[in-house]
Design a protein around this motif. Structure first.
Motif, PDB file in Angstrom:
ATOM      1  N   ILE A   3       0.833  -1.215   0.000  1.00 39.43           N
ATOM      2  CA  ILE A   3       0.000   0.000   0.000  1.00 39.43           C
ATOM      3  C   ILE A   3       0.862   1.259   0.000  1.00 39.43           C
ATOM      4  CG2 ILE A   3      -1.632   1.367   1.358  1.00 39.43           C
ATOM      5  CD1 ILE A   3      -2.871  -1.283   2.292  1.00 39.43           C
ATOM      6  N   ILE A   4       1.901   1.287   0.837  1.00 38.01           N
ATOM      7  CA  ILE A   4       2.781   2.458   0.906  1.00 38.01           C
ATOM      8  C   ILE A   4       3.522   2.645  -0.410  1.00 38.01           C
ATOM      9  CG2 ILE A   4       4.875   3.377   2.008  1.00 38.01           C
ATOM     10  CD1 ILE A   4       3.880   2.102   4.613  1.00 38.01           C
ATOM     11  N   GLY A   5       3.899   1.539  -1.056  1.00 40.08           N
ATOM     12  CA  GLY A   5       4.548   1.630  -2.366  1.00 40.08           C
ATOM     13  C   GLY A   5       3.646   2.304  -3.390  1.00 40.08           C
ATOM     14  N   ILE A   6       2.354   1.944  -3.379  1.00 37.02           N
ATOM     15  CA  ILE A   6       1.391   2.558  -4.300  1.00 37.02           C
ATOM     16  C   ILE A   6       1.227   4.050  -3.992  1.00 37.02           C
ATOM     17  CG2 ILE A   6      -1.045   2.630  -4.969  1.00 37.02           C
ATOM     18  CD1 ILE A   6      -1.177  -0.350  -4.631  1.00 37.02           C
ATOM     19  N   LEU A   7       1.095   4.376  -2.702  1.00 34.76           N
ATOM     20  CA  LEU A   7       0.934   5.775  -2.309  1.00 34.76           C
ATOM     21  C   LEU A   7       2.168   6.595  -2.678  1.00 34.76           C
ATOM     22  CD1 LEU A   7      -0.715   5.351   1.216  1.00 34.76           C
ATOM     23  CD2 LEU A   7      -1.826   6.023  -0.920  1.00 34.76           C
ATOM     24  N   GLU A   8       3.333   5.988  -2.527  1.00 32.13           N
ATOM     25  CA  GLU A   8       4.567   6.691  -2.880  1.00 32.13           C
ATOM     26  C   GLU A   8       4.624   6.984  -4.375  1.00 32.13           C
ATOM     27  OE1 GLU A   8       9.412   5.999  -2.943  1.00 32.13           O
ATOM     28  OE2 GLU A   8       8.099   4.483  -2.063  1.00 32.13           O
ATOM     29  N   LEU A   9       4.263   5.988  -5.185  1.00 33.82           N
ATOM     30  CA  LEU A   9       4.248   6.178  -6.635  1.00 33.82           C
ATOM     31  C   LEU A   9       3.254   7.270  -7.021  1.00 33.82           C
ATOM     32  CD1 LEU A   9       5.074   5.343  -9.495  1.00 33.82           C
ATOM     33  CD2 LEU A   9       3.341   3.554  -9.411  1.00 33.82           C
ATOM     34  N   ALA A  10       2.068   7.243  -6.420  1.00 33.59           N
ATOM     35  CA  ALA A  10       1.041   8.249  -6.712  1.00 33.59           C
ATOM     36  C   ALA A  10       1.504   9.640  -6.280  1.00 33.59           C
ATOM     37  CB  ALA A  10      -0.267   7.887  -6.008  1.00 33.59           C
ATOM     38  N   PHE A  11       2.191   9.720  -5.144  1.00 33.56           N
ATOM     39  CA  PHE A  11       2.673  11.002  -4.631  1.00 33.56           C
ATOM     40  C   PHE A  11       3.686  11.629  -5.581  1.00 33.56           C
ATOM     41  CE2 PHE A  11       6.009  13.282  -2.291  1.00 33.56           C
ATOM     42  CZ  PHE A  11       5.260  14.320  -1.754  1.00 33.56           C
ATOM     43  N   TRP A  12       4.707  10.862  -5.975  1.00 36.07           N
ATOM     44  CA  TRP A  12       5.736  11.405  -6.854  1.00 36.07           C
ATOM     45  C   TRP A  12       5.197  11.723  -8.240  1.00 36.07           C
ATOM     46  CZ3 TRP A  12       9.371  13.482  -4.414  1.00 36.07           C
ATOM     47  CH2 TRP A  12       9.925  12.921  -3.274  1.00 36.07           C
ATOM     48  N   ALA A  13       4.269  10.880  -8.721  1.00 39.42           N
ATOM     49  CA  ALA A  13       3.650  11.152 -10.021  1.00 39.42           C
ATOM     50  C   ALA A  13       2.844  12.450  -9.956  1.00 39.42           C
ATOM     51  CB  ALA A  13       2.758   9.986 -10.436  1.00 39.42           C
ATOM     52  N   GLY A  14       2.132  12.636  -8.847  1.00 37.60           N
ATOM     53  CA  GLY A  14       1.340  13.857  -8.680  1.00 37.60           C
ATOM     54  C   GLY A  14       2.212  15.098  -8.596  1.00 37.60           C
TER      55      GLY A  14
ATOM     56  N   TYR B 206       9.176   4.942 -13.410  1.00 37.28           N
ATOM     57  CA  TYR B 206       7.835   4.492 -13.044  1.00 37.28           C
ATOM     58  C   TYR B 206       7.629   3.025 -13.405  1.00 37.28           C
ATOM     59  CZ  TYR B 206       6.445   9.361 -12.263  1.00 37.28           C
ATOM     60  OH  TYR B 206       6.338  10.650 -11.777  1.00 37.28           O
ATOM     61  N   PHE B 207       8.170   2.610 -14.520  1.00 35.45           N
ATOM     62  CA  PHE B 207       8.017   1.215 -14.962  1.00 35.45           C
ATOM     63  C   PHE B 207       8.680   0.258 -13.975  1.00 35.45           C
ATOM     64  CE2 PHE B 207       9.753  -2.443 -17.359  1.00 35.45           C
ATOM     65  CZ  PHE B 207       8.556  -3.028 -17.771  1.00 35.45           C
ATOM     66  N   VAL B 208       9.899   0.591 -13.542  1.00 40.65           N
ATOM     67  CA  VAL B 208      10.605  -0.276 -12.595  1.00 40.65           C
ATOM     68  C   VAL B 208       9.893  -0.276 -11.240  1.00 40.65           C
ATOM     69  CG1 VAL B 208      12.781  -0.697 -11.398  1.00 40.65           C
ATOM     70  CG2 VAL B 208      12.806   0.055 -13.772  1.00 40.65           C
ATOM     71  N   ILE B 209       9.388   0.880 -10.810  1.00 39.12           N
ATOM     72  CA  ILE B 209       8.632   0.938  -9.558  1.00 39.12           C
ATOM     73  C   ILE B 209       7.393   0.043  -9.653  1.00 39.12           C
ATOM     74  CG2 ILE B 209       7.186   2.399  -8.090  1.00 39.12           C
ATOM     75  CD1 ILE B 209       9.132   4.647  -8.481  1.00 39.12           C
ATOM     76  N   ALA B 210       6.716   0.065 -10.812  1.00 41.47           N
ATOM     77  CA  ALA B 210       5.542  -0.778 -11.020  1.00 41.47           C
ATOM     78  C   ALA B 210       5.916  -2.264 -10.910  1.00 41.47           C
ATOM     79  CB  ALA B 210       4.920  -0.490 -12.380  1.00 41.47           C
ATOM     80  N   ILE B 211       7.083  -2.625 -11.399  1.00 36.74           N
ATOM     81  CA  ILE B 211       7.553  -4.011 -11.290  1.00 36.74           C
ATOM     82  C   ILE B 211       7.749  -4.384  -9.813  1.00 36.74           C
ATOM     83  CG2 ILE B 211       9.497  -5.569 -11.742  1.00 36.74           C
ATOM     84  CD1 ILE B 211       9.864  -4.175 -14.421  1.00 36.74           C
ATOM     85  N   PHE B 212       8.349  -3.481  -9.049  1.00 35.21           N
ATOM     86  CA  PHE B 212       8.532  -3.741  -7.619  1.00 35.21           C
ATOM     87  C   PHE B 212       7.184  -3.858  -6.911  1.00 35.21           C
ATOM     88  CE2 PHE B 212      12.999  -2.306  -7.996  1.00 35.21           C
ATOM     89  CZ  PHE B 212      13.611  -3.260  -7.203  1.00 35.21           C
ATOM     90  N   LEU B 213       6.228  -3.010  -7.291  1.00 33.00           N
ATOM     91  CA  LEU B 213       4.896  -3.095  -6.692  1.00 33.00           C
ATOM     92  C   LEU B 213       4.256  -4.448  -6.993  1.00 33.00           C
ATOM     93  CD1 LEU B 213       3.400   0.459  -7.378  1.00 33.00           C
ATOM     94  CD2 LEU B 213       4.233  -0.477  -5.220  1.00 33.00           C
ATOM     95  N   TYR B 214       4.493  -4.950  -8.180  1.00 36.28           N
ATOM     96  CA  TYR B 214       3.997  -6.282  -8.538  1.00 36.28           C
ATOM     97  C   TYR B 214       4.614  -7.335  -7.624  1.00 36.28           C
ATOM     98  CZ  TYR B 214       3.542 -10.652 -11.116  1.00 36.28           C
ATOM     99  OH  TYR B 214       3.296 -11.965 -11.465  1.00 36.28           O
ATOM    100  N   PHE B 215       5.917  -7.217  -7.366  1.00 37.22           N
ATOM    101  CA  PHE B 215       6.586  -8.159  -6.476  1.00 37.22           C
ATOM    102  C   PHE B 215       6.046  -8.046  -5.052  1.00 37.22           C
ATOM    103  CE2 PHE B 215      10.503  -8.091  -9.408  1.00 37.22           C
ATOM    104  CZ  PHE B 215      10.059  -9.230 -10.066  1.00 37.22           C
ATOM    105  N   PHE B 216       5.800  -6.803  -4.594  1.00 38.17           N
ATOM    106  CA  PHE B 216       5.221  -6.614  -3.258  1.00 38.17           C
ATOM    107  C   PHE B 216       3.860  -7.304  -3.163  1.00 38.17           C
ATOM    108  CE2 PHE B 216       7.590  -2.305  -2.732  1.00 38.17           C
ATOM    109  CZ  PHE B 216       8.739  -2.990  -2.373  1.00 38.17           C
ATOM    110  N   TYR B 217       3.065  -7.114  -4.219  1.00 36.46           N
ATOM    111  CA  TYR B 217       1.733  -7.722  -4.217  1.00 36.46           C
ATOM    112  C   TYR B 217       1.831  -9.248  -4.236  1.00 36.46           C
ATOM    113  CZ  TYR B 217      -2.994  -8.935  -5.713  1.00 36.46           C
ATOM    114  OH  TYR B 217      -4.247  -9.491  -5.793  1.00 36.46           O
TER     115      TYR B 217
END
Length: 216
Positions: A42-53, A84-95
């Protein structure tokens, strides 16, 4: 009641009760581990959304104009998309780490998954810190490679520059090192506080499960 207190209470119980309490301890460790891994995701998703915003709504437009005038807009965009693509890959691993934790896992299996999650988080932190440094240094090197274009941009913005290019370059490098060091420090402190707390809890669960495994 935390696992240490629970374990002490269990040690003082009769042998026939220990068998039941041991299962309870495992269930508690399992539930806490699953919850921690879920929060990491969850924090990984929020972090990605924060930096993207931040990038889109606050600095995106102004910085895009700068990079356009310095002919770096495409390179910077590609760099951001790769990040962003690499972060998305890490989020997939977290999930996947979260979903893989099952109530039917043995103690050894759960220990292995905790170690795997801990390693994934550390790689994620290292990647973000390294990428911030390398990407910014790369872009700055491109900017510094054409000082005439940079000076022209500054003059168009009404910003005075030293007549000596070496002096200008030295000033820019010092400013870049100071600013980049500050940014890395802030990001590192963020990871140290947020992910550090979660990793310490996860590590505590790992130690308790390891002790539990030794008693088998």
């Amino acid at each position: 009641m935390d696992l240490d207190k629970y374990k002490k209470a269990w040690d003082n119980q009769p042998e026939e009760t220990n068998k039941v309490s041991k299962v309870d301890i495992y269930k508690m460790a399992h539930s806490k581990s699953s919850s921690i891994v879920k929060w990491i995701f969850i924090i990984g998703i929020l972090e990605l959304a924060f930096w993207a915003g931040i990038n889109i709504f606050f600095v995106g437009e102004s910085y895009t104009e700068v990079y356009k005038q310095l002919h770096l807009n495409s390179i910077v965009k590609i760099s951001v998309y790769i990040h962003y693509f690499v972060i998305a890959i890490f989020l997939y691993f977290f999930y996947q780490n979260y979903k893989s934790i099952s109530v039917s896992d043995s103690t050894k299996t759960l220990i292995h998954k905790i170690l795997k999650t801990r390693k994934t988080v550390k790689y994620y932190v290292y990647f973000n810190l390294a990428y911030m440094v390398l990407a910014n240094v790369f872009v700055m090197c491109l900017i510094f490679s054409d000082l005439d274009l940079l000076i022209e941009y500054y003059h168009n913005q009404g910003i005075s520059t030293p007549d000596n290019k070496d002096q200008l370059l030295t000033s820019l490098i010092i400013a870049m090192v100071v600013l980049l060091s500050f940014m890395v420090l802030i990001l590192w402190l963020f990871y140290k506080v947020i992910y550090g707390i979660l990793l310490r809890k996860l590590n505590s669960n790992y130690k308790e499960l390891a002790k539990l495994e030794e008693l088998n």
